[in-house]
Design an enzyme around this catalytic site. Structure first.
Site, PDB file in Angstrom:
ATOM      1  N   ASP A 450      34.415  36.680  48.728  1.00 18.83           N
ATOM      2  CA  ASP A 450      34.704  37.365  47.467  1.00 18.83           C
ATOM      3  C   ASP A 450      34.346  36.483  46.272  1.00 18.83           C
ATOM      4  OD1 ASP A 450      35.683  39.377  45.834  1.00 18.83           O
ATOM      5  OD2 ASP A 450      37.543  39.609  46.973  1.00 18.83           O
ATOM      6  N   ASP A 515      36.114  48.547  44.962  1.00 20.61           N
ATOM      7  CA  ASP A 515      37.545  48.525  45.293  1.00 20.61           C
ATOM      8  C   ASP A 515      38.124  49.930  45.305  1.00 20.61           C
ATOM      9  OD1 ASP A 515      37.718  45.851  45.687  1.00 20.61           O
ATOM     10  OD2 ASP A 515      38.675  45.374  43.773  1.00 20.61           O
TER      11      ASP A 515
HETATM   12  C1  GLA Z   1      39.007  41.680  45.327  1.00 19.77           C
HETATM   13  C2  GLA Z   1      38.387  42.513  46.422  1.00 19.77           C
HETATM   14  C3  GLA Z   1      39.459  43.272  47.161  1.00 19.77           C
HETATM   15  C4  GLA Z   1      40.487  42.313  47.714  1.00 19.77           C
HETATM   16  C5  GLA Z   1      41.038  41.444  46.596  1.00 19.77           C
HETATM   17  C6  GLA Z   1      41.933  40.351  47.136  1.00 19.77           C
HETATM   18  O1  GLA Z   1      39.507  42.478  44.310  1.00 19.77           O
HETATM   19  O2  GLA Z   1      37.422  43.377  45.908  1.00 19.77           O
HETATM   20  O3  GLA Z   1      38.897  44.040  48.200  1.00 19.77           O
HETATM   21  O4  GLA Z   1      39.895  41.516  48.702  1.00 19.77           O
HETATM   22  O5  GLA Z   1      40.013  40.835  45.854  1.00 19.77           O
HETATM   23  O6  GLA Z   1      42.442  39.567  46.127  1.00 19.77           O
END
Ligand code: GLA
Length: 702
Positions: A450, A515
Site C-alpha cells: 500500500d 476502496d
Molecule cells: C488503504 C487501502 C485499504 C486498506 C487500508 C488499511 O486505504 O486502500 O484497502 O488496506 O489502507 O489502512
C-alpha cells in the site's frame, strides 16, 4: 547525416503501423493507425503534409517533432526545456544516429553548441499493437544542466479527432471519464500528488465526434509513471493540434552533470478504427502478454478474503480465526491479513515503519493464524505499507532524518504519516531486510503493498528535491523483493487505485482498484479501469450489504455480480451476513471459479446502451462462448429495457444465450451470432441496481 537527411521509418504492429519521419534536424510521428496496403513514400508524405504559409505566423513553421523545443520556434508547451546556468536553452539539433533494434527505433540528435544529446526510442509491441515511446537527454559537457521538462512523447493529433475523453476521480471513485471538445483553450492535466493519483489517471483518449464503444476513430495515450505527470492536448492557432505527455518535474529535480542522462518514463499509444473497444482490447492485451509475469498467467487467481472492512484495526486471533472459518466455508482460497498486525498499530496514528509482528495481538507471531489458513488449504497474504512511517514509531524515533520534508516548510499531515526518502540506500536496505525477514519466516504468498498519502514536499535531508528518485527507489525496492521472492505475488494499492499505471503494473500482479466496494459505483470505476487494464488484475471485492463508504444498501446478487468480473474477493464481516446471503455468496464464488479461466483470458467489449444501463461482454477469441454483464443503474423511463445488441461473436455460428446470474432468473434464447449482433435480443425486465449475467455458448454452425 547532415541537415538535409530524410528517411521514413515504418514501425509495424500486427494491424497498426506508425510512420516516423526522420529529418536532419528533427524526427516526428507522422501517422499511427491501421496499416496501409501501400505505405506512402517519403515524397508522398511530405507532399501530403505540405502546408501553405500561415498568415500572421513565422515564415518557417515549427514542426510537431517528437521533442519540440524553443530553439525550433515551437509555440506550444516544450517537449524539452533545459538550461545550463541560464544559458543553452534554445536547442536546435542535428541528426546523429538512426538505429533499429528489432521493433524499436532509436534516433539521436545533438546540439553541438549547447552540448546536449537527445535520443528518441519508439516501437510497437507487435502482438498487441501498442506503441511504446520515450526520450532521453544527456549533458555532453561541463556545467550542470537543469532539466525543466523532457516529455515522453509529443505527437500531432489528426484534425478528425475532435474530442478528448479524459480521466478524473477522487478517493473511492477513481477512473471516472469525461468528454470535452478539443479547442485552442487547450486541455492540460497536471498531477503533483507524488503518486499516480486518484484524480488524474495518466491517460487520454482522442476521438472523432461520433466515436462510440463499437465504432469510430480513436487514439489513446498512457504514461507509465507512478509520480507526477503532465498531459496536454492543444489546438494551435495555425490549425494543427498536438498531444504531449511526460513526467512533471519540480524545479531543480533533474540536474545533469557531464555525461549524465535523464530518461523519461514510457508513453504507451494505440489507435483504433473500431471505437473505444479497439483501444481497450489492445491495451488489455499489452498488459496481459507484455507486462504481467507469465507464471501469473498460468495460475488461476485465488478468491480473496481480506480482513480490512470486517475488523479494521480491531484485530484479534479469535476474530480472525472465526472469519477464516466463514471465508473457507464460502469458498475463499486466500486469506489476507490487512493493516493492524505490526508493532503498535492500533489505529492510523502509530506503528508504520515498525514491521515487526505485534506481540500483544500475536504473542506467538503470525504462525498461529497462518497455520490455520494453510490447514484449510488456503494461501496467506499480508498487508504492508513500506514507504511510510508514523511519527509515533520506533523507526521515526531512531531516524527522523529518513523522511521526506519541505525543509523549513512545515510537514503537511496526511493520514498521520510521512513518506520515507526512498532515494536513500539505507532506507531501502532497512525495508528490504524487514520484508525479506517476513517473507522468509512465514508462508506468505501474497503482499498487499500500500501507499497511502500524497507527497507534496519531496525534499531529502540534504535539501534536494527527489520526487523522481523516490519513484525510482520504490521500483528498485519492489524489484529487489521480487528477485529474492519470485513466488510472492504483489498487489499494488494506494488508498485504492491511486498508483495504477504500466510502470507499477510491470512489477506487480494485481491492483486494488478502489476502496469503494459499492457495486453501483464500482461499475463506473471498473469501466474506466478496464480501458487500460484486463480483468485478472482488477481487485474486485464483495463488500457488506450497506457499503461503509457510500451507505448504499445492495443485495448480495448485485454485489457478487460486479465482483465476479475481476480478480474476485470479499471484504465483508461474514459473521454479520445472513445464512441466505452467504448461500448466494457461495453460489457466486463457485460460478466465478467455473468461469475465471475464461474471464481472465477473454477479449473485452463494451456495449453501447442508454445511460441507464451498463453493459459489457467478455468473448472467447475463437468465438465459442461469451459472458455478458448487463446492469440497470437507475429507474428507467420505459417499462422494459429494450434490446441488447451483442459484439464479438462469430457471425456464422449459432448461440444459445442463457442467464446464469442471479440463479433465480430463467431466460434463454437461441439465434445466430449475426442476428444477435445486428438485431440483439429483448432484455428480461430489470430493476434498478440489479445485474444480470448471460452466458452465450456456440451450439452449432448455421
Ligand atoms: C488503504 C487501502 C485499504 C486498506 C487500508 C488499511 O486505504 O486502500 O484497502 O488496506 O489502507 O489502512
Amino acid at each position: 547525416m547532415g541537415k538535409g537527411h530524410m528517411e521514413l521509418q515504418v514501425l509495424n504492429g500486427a494491424t497498426l503501423c506508425a510512420l516516423v519521419k526522420v529529418l536532419g534536424d528533427h524526427a516526428a510521428l507522422s501517422y499511427i493507425g491501421p496499416k496501409f496496403y501501400v505505405v506512402p513514400s517519403m515524397a508522398e508524405l511530405l507532399a501530403l503534409e505540405q502546408r501553405e504559409r500561415v498568415p500572421g505566423a513565422p515564415d518557417v513553421e515549427a514542426p510537431i517533432s517528437l521533442l519540440p523545443t524553443l530553439g525550433q520556434g515551437w509555440p506550444g508547451h516544450p517537449g524539452l526545456s533545459l538550461h545550463r546556468a541560464g544559458r543553452d536553452w534554445a536547442l536546435v539539433f542535428t541528426l546523429e544516429d538512426v538505429r533499429r533494434d528489432g521493433e524499436m527505433l532509436h534516433v539521436s540528435f545533438v546540439d553541438t553548441a549547447a552540448r546536449i544529446r537527445v535520443t528518441h526510442h519508439i516501437g510497437f509491441d507487435v502482438g498487441s499493437d501498442v506503441l511504446t515511446a520515450w526520450n532521453s537527454v544527456e549533458n555532453l559537457d561541463e556545467g550542470v544542466v537543469d532539466v525543466a521538462a523532457c516529455a515522453a512523447l509529443t505527437l500531432p493529433v489528426p484534425d478528425y479527432l475532435t474530442h478528448i475523453h479524459h480521466y478524473e476521480g477522487r478517493w473511492a471513485l477513481e477512473y471516472q471519464m469525461q468528454c470535452l471538445p478539443r479547442s485552442m483553450a487547450g486541455f492540460v492535466k497536471e498531477n503533483r500528488r507524488g503518486r499516480t493519483s486518484h484524480d488524474s489517471f495518466p491517460a487520454v483518449l482522442l476521438e472523432d465526434a461520433q466515436c462510440s464503444e463499437a465504432s469510430g476513430d480513436a487514439l489513446a495515450l498512457h504514461l507509465g509513471w507512478s509520480g507526477n505527470h503532465r498531459i496536454s492536448v492543444e489546438t494551435l492557432e495555425d490549425g494543427r493540434a498536438y498531444a504531449q505527455l511526460g513526467e512533471l518535474l519540480h524545479p531543480g529535480e533533474i540536474r545533469l552533470a557531464k555525461h549524465e542522462r535523464y530518461e523519461s518514463p514510457k508513453a504507451f499509444v494505440s489507435a483504433s478504427d473500431t471505437g473505444r473497444n479497439g483501444l481497450m482490447q489492445r491495451f488489455q492485451s499489452f498488459v496481459r502478454h507484455k507486462l504481467l509475469s507469465p507464471s501469473m498467467r498460468r495460475k488461476p487467481r485465488p478468491v480473496h478474503y481480506n480482513s480490512w472492512e470486517a475488523l479494521y484495526f480491531d484485530l484479534s486471533l479469535p476474530a480472525l480465526l472465526s472469519l477464516l472459518d466463514e471465508a473457507a466455508d464460502v469458498g475463499a482460497e486466500r486469506f489476507v491479513l490487512d493493516d493492524g498486525w505490526f508493532k503498535g498499530r492500533r489505529n492510523d496514528r502509530a506503528g508504520l515503519g515498525d514491521w515487526y509482528v505485534d506481540k500483544d495481538i500475536f504473542p506467538d507471531g503470525l504462525m498461529s493464524l497462518f497455520s490455520a489458513i494453510q490447514a484449510r488449504g488456503m494461501e496467506c497474504g499480508l498487508w504492508v505499507e513500506p514507504e511510510m512511517v508514523n511519527a509515533d514509531s520506533d523507526l521515526y524515533r531512531a531516524h527522523s532524518d529518513w523522511v521526506l520534508s519541505g525543509g523549513h516548510a512545515p510537514q503537511i499531515p496526511y493520514r498521520n504519516q510521512f513518506a520515507l526518502d526512498m532515494r536513500r540506500e539505507d532506507v531501502r536496505a532497512y525495508l528490504f531486510e524487514r520484508l525479506d525477514e517476513l517473507l522468509s519466516t512465514y508462508p506468505i504468498s501474497y503482499l498487499k503493498w500500500d501507499m497511502n498519502r500524497d507527497i507534496f514536499h519531496p525534499g531529502s535531508a540534504d535539501g534536494r528535491i527527489v520526487m523522481h528518485d523516490y519513484v525510482k527507489g520504490v521500483y528498485a525496492l519492489i524489484d529487489a523483493v521480487r528477485a529474492k521472492h519470485p513466488h510472492v505475488e504483489i498487489e499494488d494499492c494506494s488508498s485504492g487505485g491511486a498508483r495504477a499505471d504500466y510502470a507499477i503494473v510491470s512489477r506487480t500482479d494485481r491492483i486494488w482498484t478502489s476502496d469503494c466496494n459499492d457495486a453501483m459505483d464500482r461499475l463506473s470505476i471498473q469501466k474506466g479501469f478496464m480501458r487500460f487494464f484486463p480483468a485478472e488484475i482488477m481487485g474486485s471485492h464483495i463488500g457488506p450489504a450497506e457499503c461503509h463508504i457510500t451507505k448504499r444498501r445492495l443485495p448480495m446478487e448485485t454485489r457478487a455480480a460486479v465482483a465476479f468480473f475481476g480478480h474476485m474477493g470479499m471484504e465483508v464481516d461474514l459473521r454479520q451476513e445472513s445464512a441466505a446471503e452467504k448461500a448466494v455468496l457461495k453460489q457466486a464464488i463457485a460460478l466465478h471459479k467455473q468461469y475465471r479461466a475464461f474471464i481472465h483470458d477473454a477479449v473485452a467489449y463494451r456495449l453501447d446502451t442508454t445511460d441507464v444501463l451498463d453493459a459489457f461482454m467478455l468473448c472467447a477469441t475463437d468465438g465459442t462462448e461469451a459472458l455478458i454483464s448487463c446492469a440497470q443503474l437507475e429507474t428507467q423511463r420505459t417499462n422494459l429495457a429494450g434490446r441488447l445488441r451483442l459484439l464479438g461473436l462469430d457471425a456464422r455460428a449459432r448461440y444459445r444465450v442463457s442467464a446464469i446470474w442471479p440463479q433465480s432468473v430463467r431466460f434463454a434464447r437461441e439465434a445466430s451470432g449475426e442476428a444477435l449482433m445486428r438485431m440483439g435480443f429483448e432484455l428480461p425486465r430489470l430493476t434498478p441496481q440489479s445485474v444480470i449475467i448471460f452466458h452465450a455458448e456456440r451450439v452449432l454452425d448455421v
